[in-house]
Motif scaffolding. Structure first.
Motif, PDB file in Angstrom:
ATOM      1  N   LEU A  44       0.839  -1.202   0.000  1.00 51.29           N
ATOM      2  CA  LEU A  44       0.000   0.000   0.000  1.00 51.29           C
ATOM      3  C   LEU A  44       0.874   1.252   0.000  1.00 51.29           C
ATOM      4  O   LEU A  44       0.647   2.192  -0.776  1.00 51.29           O
ATOM      5  N   SER A  45       1.886   1.269   0.839  1.00 51.97           N
ATOM      6  CA  SER A  45       2.791   2.420   0.892  1.00 51.97           C
ATOM      7  C   SER A  45       3.574   2.579  -0.399  1.00 51.97           C
ATOM      8  O   SER A  45       3.741   3.697  -0.912  1.00 51.97           O
ATOM      9  N   GLU A  46       4.057   1.467  -0.950  1.00 50.19           N
ATOM     10  CA  GLU A  46       4.848   1.529  -2.177  1.00 50.19           C
ATOM     11  C   GLU A  46       4.018   2.019  -3.358  1.00 50.19           C
ATOM     12  O   GLU A  46       4.491   2.808  -4.189  1.00 50.19           O
ATOM     13  N   LEU A  47       2.767   1.565  -3.451  1.00 54.84           N
ATOM     14  CA  LEU A  47       1.921   1.922  -4.586  1.00 54.84           C
ATOM     15  C   LEU A  47       1.410   3.351  -4.529  1.00 54.84           C
ATOM     16  O   LEU A  47       1.222   3.985  -5.569  1.00 54.84           O
ATOM     17  N   THR A  48       1.181   3.850  -3.325  1.00 58.67           N
ATOM     18  CA  THR A  48       0.494   5.127  -3.185  1.00 58.67           C
ATOM     19  C   THR A  48       1.306   6.222  -2.538  1.00 58.67           C
ATOM     20  O   THR A  48       0.960   7.401  -2.654  1.00 58.67           O
ATOM     21  N   ALA A 147       2.492 -10.187  -6.462  1.00 60.53           N
ATOM     22  CA  ALA A 147       2.397  -8.758  -6.771  1.00 60.53           C
ATOM     23  C   ALA A 147       0.931  -8.349  -6.746  1.00 60.53           C
ATOM     24  O   ALA A 147       0.040  -9.198  -6.739  1.00 60.53           O
ATOM     25  N   VAL A 148       0.703  -7.050  -6.748  1.00 62.17           N
ATOM     26  CA  VAL A 148      -0.657  -6.519  -6.863  1.00 62.17           C
ATOM     27  C   VAL A 148      -1.024  -6.499  -8.344  1.00 62.17           C
ATOM     28  O   VAL A 148      -0.233  -6.060  -9.184  1.00 62.17           O
ATOM     29  N   ASP A 149      -2.207  -6.986  -8.658  1.00 60.51           N
ATOM     30  CA  ASP A 149      -2.642  -7.020 -10.053  1.00 60.51           C
ATOM     31  C   ASP A 149      -2.679  -5.611 -10.642  1.00 60.51           C
ATOM     32  O   ASP A 149      -3.045  -4.641  -9.971  1.00 60.51           O
ATOM     33  N   THR A 150      -2.318  -5.498 -11.920  1.00 62.69           N
ATOM     34  CA  THR A 150      -2.170  -4.197 -12.568  1.00 62.69           C
ATOM     35  C   THR A 150      -3.449  -3.384 -12.521  1.00 62.69           C
ATOM     36  O   THR A 150      -3.435  -2.196 -12.169  1.00 62.69           O
ATOM     37  N   CYS A 151      -4.584  -4.001 -12.864  1.00 58.09           N
ATOM     38  CA  CYS A 151      -5.826  -3.228 -12.894  1.00 58.09           C
ATOM     39  C   CYS A 151      -6.220  -2.777 -11.496  1.00 58.09           C
ATOM     40  O   CYS A 151      -6.762  -1.683 -11.319  1.00 58.09           O
ATOM     41  N   HIS A 152      -5.927  -3.597 -10.489  1.00 58.66           N
ATOM     42  CA  HIS A 152      -6.255  -3.201  -9.121  1.00 58.66           C
ATOM     43  C   HIS A 152      -5.369  -2.036  -8.673  1.00 58.66           C
ATOM     44  O   HIS A 152      -5.854  -1.094  -8.043  1.00 58.66           O
ATOM     45  N   ALA A 153      -4.096  -2.107  -9.008  1.00 59.08           N
ATOM     46  CA  ALA A 153      -3.186  -1.022  -8.635  1.00 59.08           C
ATOM     47  C   ALA A 153      -3.602   0.289  -9.292  1.00 59.08           C
ATOM     48  O   ALA A 153      -3.582   1.358  -8.660  1.00 59.08           O
ATOM     49  N   ALA A 158      -6.143   5.567  -8.500  1.00 55.85           N
ATOM     50  CA  ALA A 158      -7.149   6.513  -8.978  1.00 55.85           C
ATOM     51  C   ALA A 158      -8.132   6.873  -7.873  1.00 55.85           C
ATOM     52  O   ALA A 158      -8.522   8.036  -7.723  1.00 55.85           O
ATOM     53  N   ALA A 159      -8.542   5.878  -7.092  1.00 56.06           N
ATOM     54  CA  ALA A 159      -9.501   6.116  -6.013  1.00 56.06           C
ATOM     55  C   ALA A 159      -8.906   6.995  -4.921  1.00 56.06           C
ATOM     56  O   ALA A 159      -9.583   7.881  -4.383  1.00 56.06           O
ATOM     57  N   LEU A 160      -7.648   6.742  -4.576  1.00 57.86           N
ATOM     58  CA  LEU A 160      -7.047   7.425  -3.433  1.00 57.86           C
ATOM     59  C   LEU A 160      -6.353   8.733  -3.789  1.00 57.86           C
ATOM     60  O   LEU A 160      -6.363   9.677  -2.987  1.00 57.86           O
ATOM     61  N   TRP A 330     -11.251  -4.998 -10.120  1.00 63.19           N
ATOM     62  CA  TRP A 330     -11.363  -3.556 -10.314  1.00 63.19           C
ATOM     63  C   TRP A 330     -12.096  -2.953  -9.124  1.00 63.19           C
ATOM     64  O   TRP A 330     -13.111  -3.503  -8.673  1.00 63.19           O
ATOM     65  N   ILE A 331     -11.615  -1.828  -8.627  1.00 64.37           N
ATOM     66  CA  ILE A 331     -12.352  -1.014  -7.672  1.00 64.37           C
ATOM     67  C   ILE A 331     -13.269  -0.097  -8.483  1.00 64.37           C
ATOM     68  O   ILE A 331     -12.863   0.424  -9.526  1.00 64.37           O
ATOM     69  N   LEU A 332     -14.511   0.109  -8.028  1.00 66.31           N
ATOM     70  CA  LEU A 332     -15.445   0.975  -8.736  1.00 66.31           C
ATOM     71  C   LEU A 332     -15.975   2.070  -7.816  1.00 66.31           C
ATOM     72  O   LEU A 332     -16.094   1.866  -6.609  1.00 66.31           O
ATOM     73  N   PRO A 333     -16.316   3.224  -8.375  1.00 62.21           N
ATOM     74  CA  PRO A 333     -16.947   4.278  -7.567  1.00 62.21           C
ATOM     75  C   PRO A 333     -18.257   3.781  -6.955  1.00 62.21           C
ATOM     76  O   PRO A 333     -19.008   3.034  -7.590  1.00 62.21           O
TER      77      PRO A 333
END
Length: 352
Positions: A44-48, A147-153, A158-160, A330-333
């Motif tokens: 989480l820290s590395e990605l964001t 690893a974290v999946d590309t679409c999820h990352a 985008a969400a955060l 995928w995370i969605l709004p």
């Protein structure tokens, strides 16, 4: 209650270095599998570039509903926290909701991310005019695997942080569940993945852009039974209904019964589009062969299309989008906007 015809508050985006709360509003999975949780926090820290902050019940298995609610209220009320992420779902979050502080959530809105049992909190925020995001439980989507999946990352960032508009695409492969957390391989290997099927489309060939509501269909039935959603179905007018099913693998017949009840309530008639996620078709105790898994998915797909069209032939329907209990996810709004385009057969999510 706040409905679709009223203004929603979209929380501001975080910036690198900001703090985000990591909470366990249902099951405290980090207490059962700390190594998976700790890998999730690093990723989480590395990605964001954000700083995760744990709360007293984040790792406390068996914490009371009041204790878990106290952590959520503290996170929603802390101006230094810029987002709230659930570690995982569970089955008793409905008992947490009565203890939540709506004033704190409204005064300083911040995005809440979760799915499954977290439908309870997302829908509660929605009824108080605060948008969130469906998906992203850290213990399932960030911690396990190599690893974290590309679409999820992409969706997580985008969400955060970034807030852009992304096309929701098919990753081409999917797993129903990962390695047992007790197995060291859970940190380095995915679960069994298989090719996905093309999404199924029904209804008119037109684009629909609308505000989302919905979630795990099992949990939606609990929310409606508890009377925690507006009685007037017009709150969903023009919206996009999100539906997915859990690892309990409810049969298509039961999925259809709940969906039919949404139709009788007037909710299917109100929306302009319905998106149904690719369902899991196996779990740790039920492992059908490939033909059995395909049959489960096909039965739910056909049931969803038939019942939605029975109540609303004008709705655009898309079935198979990976935003639920399968991975990649995928995370969605949630309370934000999604475009379901029946003409081009594409889906877009606005993460602003």
């Amino acid at each position: 209650m706040v409905g679709l015809c009223m203004e929603f508050r979209r929380p501001a985006k975080a910036r690198p270095g900001d703090k985000v709360a990591v909470v366990s509003p249902s099951f405290a999975a980090p207490g059962q599998a700390p190594s998976v949780h700790e890998q999730a926090m690093r990723r989480l820290s590395e990605l964001t570039g954000l700083v995760p902050v744990e709360y007293p019940t984040t790792r406390k298995v068996g914490a009371s509903a009041r204790e878990r609610a106290a952590d959520l209220n503290a996170a929603f009320g802390d101006p230094g926290i810029r987002a709230v992420l659930a570690t995982i779902g569970g089955e008793d979050q409905i008992t947490v909701v009565p203890h939540l502080d709506a004033d704190a959530a409204w005064a300083d809105p911040k995005p809440f991310l979760g799915y499954s049992d977290n439908t309870n909190i997302l829908s509660w925020l929605w009824t108080h005019g605060v948008a969130g995001f469906y998906g992203g439980s850290t213990q399932v989507q960030l911690g396990p695997g190599p690893a974290v999946d590309t679409c999820h990352a992409m969706a997580l960032r985008a969400a955060l942080i970034t807030g852009e508009r992304l096309e929701v695409t098919d990753p081409g492969q999917s797993e129903d569940f990962g390695k047992d957390w007790a197995d060291p391989a859970a940190l380095t290997e995915y679960g069994t993945r298989e090719p996905t099927e093309p999404w199924a489309w029904a209804g008119p060939a037109r684009p629909v852009t609308g505000r989302t509501w919905g979630g795990c269909i099992d949990v939606i039935s609990w929310i409606l039974t508890a009377g925690r959603f507006p009685q007037d179905p017009s709150v969903l007018d023009g919206g996009v209904l999100l539906l997915e099913s859990s690892e309990d693998l409810i049969p298509a017949r039961e999925f259809g019964f709940i969906l039919r009840s949404l139709g009788e309530r007037g909710l299917l008639e109100a929306v302009d589009a319905v998106m149904v996620a690719r369902p899991p078709a196996s779990n740790f105790t039920r492992m059908p062969d490939p033909a059995g898994r395909a049959a489960h998915r096909q039965a739910q797909r056909e049931t969803a299309i038939e019942i939605v069209q029975r109540y609303n032939a004008a709705a655009v329907v898309c079935v198979g989008v990976p935003f639920g209990h399968t991975r990649p996810q995928w995370i969605l709004p949630y309370g934000g906007t999604v475009t379901v385009d029946g003409a081009s057969q594409r889906v877009w999510a606005d993460f602003s």
